[in-house]
Design a protein around this motif. Structure first.
Motif, PDB file in Angstrom:
ATOM      1  N   GLY A   1       0.804  -1.216   0.000  1.00  0.00           N
ATOM      2  CA  GLY A   1       0.000   0.000   0.000  1.00  0.00           C
ATOM      3  C   GLY A   1       0.833   1.261   0.000  1.00  0.00           C
ATOM      4  O   GLY A   1       2.055   1.239  -0.115  1.00  0.00           O
ATOM      5  N   ALA A   2       0.131   2.373   0.129  1.00  0.00           N
ATOM      6  CA  ALA A   2       0.759   3.691   0.161  1.00  0.00           C
ATOM      7  C   ALA A   2       1.259   3.975   1.575  1.00  0.00           C
ATOM      8  O   ALA A   2       0.569   3.688   2.556  1.00  0.00           O
ATOM      9  CB  ALA A   2      -0.252   4.757  -0.258  1.00  0.00           C
ATOM     10  N   HIS A   3       2.434   4.526   1.646  1.00  0.00           N
ATOM     11  CA  HIS A   3       3.005   4.930   2.936  1.00  0.00           C
ATOM     12  C   HIS A   3       3.082   6.450   2.941  1.00  0.00           C
ATOM     13  O   HIS A   3       3.389   7.072   1.923  1.00  0.00           O
ATOM     14  CB  HIS A   3       4.368   4.272   3.134  1.00  0.00           C
ATOM     15  N   THR A   4       2.792   7.043   4.083  1.00  0.00           N
ATOM     16  CA  THR A   4       2.588   8.488   4.137  1.00  0.00           C
ATOM     17  C   THR A   4       3.759   9.267   4.716  1.00  0.00           C
ATOM     18  O   THR A   4       4.527   8.775   5.527  1.00  0.00           O
ATOM     19  CB  THR A   4       1.340   8.824   4.965  1.00  0.00           C
TER      20      THR A   4
ATOM     21  N   LEU B   1       2.159  11.036  -0.264  1.00  0.00           N
ATOM     22  CA  LEU B   1       3.001   9.873  -0.471  1.00  0.00           C
ATOM     23  C   LEU B   1       4.379  10.125   0.127  1.00  0.00           C
ATOM     24  O   LEU B   1       4.914  11.229   0.033  1.00  0.00           O
ATOM     25  CB  LEU B   1       3.114   9.564  -1.967  1.00  0.00           C
ATOM     26  N   GLU B   2       4.957   9.104   0.737  1.00  0.00           N
ATOM     27  CA  GLU B   2       6.186   9.262   1.510  1.00  0.00           C
ATOM     28  C   GLU B   2       7.370   9.804   0.717  1.00  0.00           C
ATOM     29  O   GLU B   2       8.228  10.483   1.289  1.00  0.00           O
ATOM     30  CB  GLU B   2       6.582   7.942   2.172  1.00  0.00           C
ATOM     31  N   ASP B   3       7.447   9.536  -0.566  1.00  0.00           N
ATOM     32  CA  ASP B   3       8.585   9.995  -1.364  1.00  0.00           C
ATOM     33  C   ASP B   3       8.325  11.313  -2.080  1.00  0.00           C
ATOM     34  O   ASP B   3       9.149  11.775  -2.864  1.00  0.00           O
ATOM     35  CB  ASP B   3       8.979   8.918  -2.385  1.00  0.00           C
ATOM     36  N   ARG B   4       7.195  11.930  -1.781  1.00  0.00           N
ATOM     37  CA  ARG B   4       6.813  13.177  -2.437  1.00  0.00           C
ATOM     38  C   ARG B   4       7.760  14.304  -2.021  1.00  0.00           C
ATOM     39  O   ARG B   4       8.013  14.513  -0.840  1.00  0.00           O
ATOM     40  CB  ARG B   4       5.379  13.517  -2.038  1.00  0.00           C
ATOM     41  N   LYS B   5       8.286  15.020  -3.004  1.00  0.00           N
ATOM     42  CA  LYS B   5       9.091  16.222  -2.742  1.00  0.00           C
ATOM     43  C   LYS B   5       8.116  17.386  -2.688  1.00  0.00           C
ATOM     44  O   LYS B   5       7.303  17.576  -3.594  1.00  0.00           O
ATOM     45  CB  LYS B   5      10.130  16.454  -3.847  1.00  0.00           C
ATOM     46  N   ILE B   6       8.194  18.166  -1.617  1.00  0.00           N
ATOM     47  CA  ILE B   6       7.241  19.249  -1.405  1.00  0.00           C
ATOM     48  C   ILE B   6       7.939  20.599  -1.496  1.00  0.00           C
ATOM     49  O   ILE B   6       8.911  20.848  -0.790  1.00  0.00           O
ATOM     50  CB  ILE B   6       6.577  19.147  -0.003  1.00  0.00           C
ATOM     51  N   ASP B   7       7.431  21.463  -2.346  1.00  0.00           N
ATOM     52  CA  ASP B   7       7.885  22.846  -2.414  1.00  0.00           C
ATOM     53  C   ASP B   7       6.919  23.640  -1.533  1.00  0.00           C
ATOM     54  O   ASP B   7       5.774  23.895  -1.928  1.00  0.00           O
ATOM     55  CB  ASP B   7       7.860  23.330  -3.863  1.00  0.00           C
ATOM     56  N   ILE B   8       7.374  23.986  -0.336  1.00  0.00           N
ATOM     57  CA  ILE B   8       6.501  24.649   0.653  1.00  0.00           C
ATOM     58  C   ILE B   8       5.957  25.980   0.116  1.00  0.00           C
ATOM     59  O   ILE B   8       4.808  26.345   0.391  1.00  0.00           O
ATOM     60  CB  ILE B   8       7.262  24.868   1.989  1.00  0.00           C
TER      61      ILE B   8
ATOM     62  N   MET C   1      -2.101   9.749  -3.660  1.00  0.00           N
ATOM     63  CA  MET C   1      -2.081   8.799  -2.547  1.00  0.00           C
ATOM     64  C   MET C   1      -3.443   8.133  -2.396  1.00  0.00           C
ATOM     65  O   MET C   1      -3.536   6.939  -2.118  1.00  0.00           O
ATOM     66  CB  MET C   1      -1.700   9.519  -1.242  1.00  0.00           C
ATOM     67  N   MET C   2      -4.493   8.901  -2.621  1.00  0.00           N
ATOM     68  CA  MET C   2      -5.846   8.400  -2.426  1.00  0.00           C
ATOM     69  C   MET C   2      -6.268   7.382  -3.488  1.00  0.00           C
ATOM     70  O   MET C   2      -7.315   6.767  -3.375  1.00  0.00           O
ATOM     71  CB  MET C   2      -6.837   9.566  -2.374  1.00  0.00           C
ATOM     72  N   THR C   3      -5.454   7.175  -4.511  1.00  0.00           N
ATOM     73  CA  THR C   3      -5.755   6.162  -5.528  1.00  0.00           C
ATOM     74  C   THR C   3      -5.129   4.820  -5.161  1.00  0.00           C
ATOM     75  O   THR C   3      -5.318   3.835  -5.880  1.00  0.00           O
ATOM     76  CB  THR C   3      -5.226   6.581  -6.919  1.00  0.00           C
ATOM     77  N   GLN C   4      -4.369   4.772  -4.070  1.00  0.00           N
ATOM     78  CA  GLN C   4      -3.706   3.541  -3.656  1.00  0.00           C
ATOM     79  C   GLN C   4      -4.377   2.987  -2.399  1.00  0.00           C
ATOM     80  O   GLN C   4      -4.889   3.744  -1.579  1.00  0.00           O
ATOM     81  CB  GLN C   4      -2.231   3.820  -3.372  1.00  0.00           C
ATOM     82  N   SER C   5      -4.341   1.674  -2.280  1.00  0.00           N
ATOM     83  CA  SER C   5      -4.963   1.051  -1.112  1.00  0.00           C
ATOM     84  C   SER C   5      -4.174  -0.184  -0.712  1.00  0.00           C
ATOM     85  O   SER C   5      -3.741  -0.939  -1.583  1.00  0.00           O
ATOM     86  CB  SER C   5      -6.404   0.666  -1.440  1.00  0.00           C
TER      87      SER C   5
ATOM     88  N   ALA D   1      -3.116   0.140   8.561  1.00  0.00           N
ATOM     89  CA  ALA D   1      -3.524   0.165   7.153  1.00  0.00           C
ATOM     90  C   ALA D   1      -5.042   0.311   7.082  1.00  0.00           C
ATOM     91  O   ALA D   1      -5.778  -0.376   7.794  1.00  0.00           O
ATOM     92  CB  ALA D   1      -3.080  -1.124   6.462  1.00  0.00           C
ATOM     93  N   ILE D   2      -5.487   1.220   6.206  1.00  0.00           N
ATOM     94  CA  ILE D   2      -6.900   1.537   6.065  1.00  0.00           C
ATOM     95  C   ILE D   2      -7.153   1.897   4.600  1.00  0.00           C
ATOM     96  O   ILE D   2      -6.253   2.418   3.935  1.00  0.00           O
ATOM     97  CB  ILE D   2      -7.263   2.698   7.031  1.00  0.00           C
ATOM     98  N   THR D   3      -8.350   1.628   4.093  1.00  0.00           N
ATOM     99  CA  THR D   3      -8.641   1.997   2.703  1.00  0.00           C
ATOM    100  C   THR D   3      -8.803   3.519   2.599  1.00  0.00           C
ATOM    101  O   THR D   3      -9.164   4.183   3.587  1.00  0.00           O
ATOM    102  CB  THR D   3      -9.930   1.338   2.183  1.00  0.00           C
ATOM    103  N   PRO D   4      -8.582   4.080   1.420  1.00  0.00           N
ATOM    104  CA  PRO D   4      -8.794   5.523   1.246  1.00  0.00           C
ATOM    105  C   PRO D   4     -10.220   5.950   1.595  1.00  0.00           C
ATOM    106  O   PRO D   4     -10.428   6.969   2.251  1.00  0.00           O
ATOM    107  CB  PRO D   4      -8.490   5.757  -0.236  1.00  0.00           C
ATOM    108  N   THR D   5     -11.196   5.155   1.186  1.00  0.00           N
ATOM    109  CA  THR D   5     -12.602   5.475   1.478  1.00  0.00           C
ATOM    110  C   THR D   5     -12.839   5.512   2.987  1.00  0.00           C
ATOM    111  O   THR D   5     -13.507   6.419   3.495  1.00  0.00           O
ATOM    112  CB  THR D   5     -13.538   4.437   0.819  1.00  0.00           C
TER     113      THR D   5
END
Length: 177
Positions: free
Chosen positions: A46-49, A67-74, A126-130, A144-148
């Motif tokens: 699944g997706a890790h946050t 998503l855990e590997d997401r690069k964020i431009d603040i 992230m919400m497209t992964q489960s 672990a929990i479903t997006p819904t």
């Protein structure tokens, strides 16, 4: 602001059960970074946050779950959220509003924001992964929990989340200007 005892991981899991939400939880050594999490989780699917607790100069707060590997431009994120300049919330603010220590931030921590002062923002991709894997108020466990069901949980605690397309932050920031 009223002070209250933060929800425990056990109380959180009981709340999920009471809502009829299926969740799987594992125990592991304490983790404080994405790298440590990767080292301890094994083949957990699944997706890790990655979770960022942010605030602006006016004191408004956001909990970004991506998503855990997401690069964020603040800077772009602040524009996309129409929040202005964002900075990370302090450990004291984290405890005051989300009732948790650094390293344990997750979408579940919104349960401790009983006055609705923190806006939850979820990464659209992230919400497209489960399932979605997140700490249940402690960094020694992963749930672990479903997006819904994550959305259902957040709505049940009056924190209906906003979804943000993190792949198009620059475009969203430009539109917000």
């Amino acid at each position: 602001m009223t002070t209250h005892t933060p929800t425990t991981p056990e109380q959180l899991l009981e709340k999920l059960t009471a809502l009829g939400i299926e969740a799987t939880t594992i125990n592991h050594p304490a983790v404080y970074t994405v790298e440590e999490s990767k080292a301890h989780r094994g083949d957990l699917p699944g997706a890790h946050t990655k979770n960022l607790f942010l605030r602006n100069k006016k004191g408004k707060m956001w909990l970004l779950v991506c998503l855990e590997d997401r690069k964020i431009d603040i800077k772009l994120l602040g524009k996309a959220l129409e929040a202005g300049k964002l900075s990370f919330g302090s450990a004291a603010r984290l405890m005051e509003f989300l009732g948790i220590e650094p390293g344990s931030v997750s979408p579940f921590s919104a349960i401790n924001d009983r006055e609705g002062q923190v806006k939850v923002v979820l990464d659209t991709q992230m919400m497209t992964q489960s399932p979605i894997n997140a700490h249940p108020l402690t960094n020694t466990m992963t749930t672990a929990i479903t997006p819904t069901d994550l959305v259902r949980f957040l709505e049940s605690i009056d924190h209906a989340p906003e979804e943000l397309d993190m792949n198009n932050l620059a475009e969203l920031a430009t539109k917000a200007e």
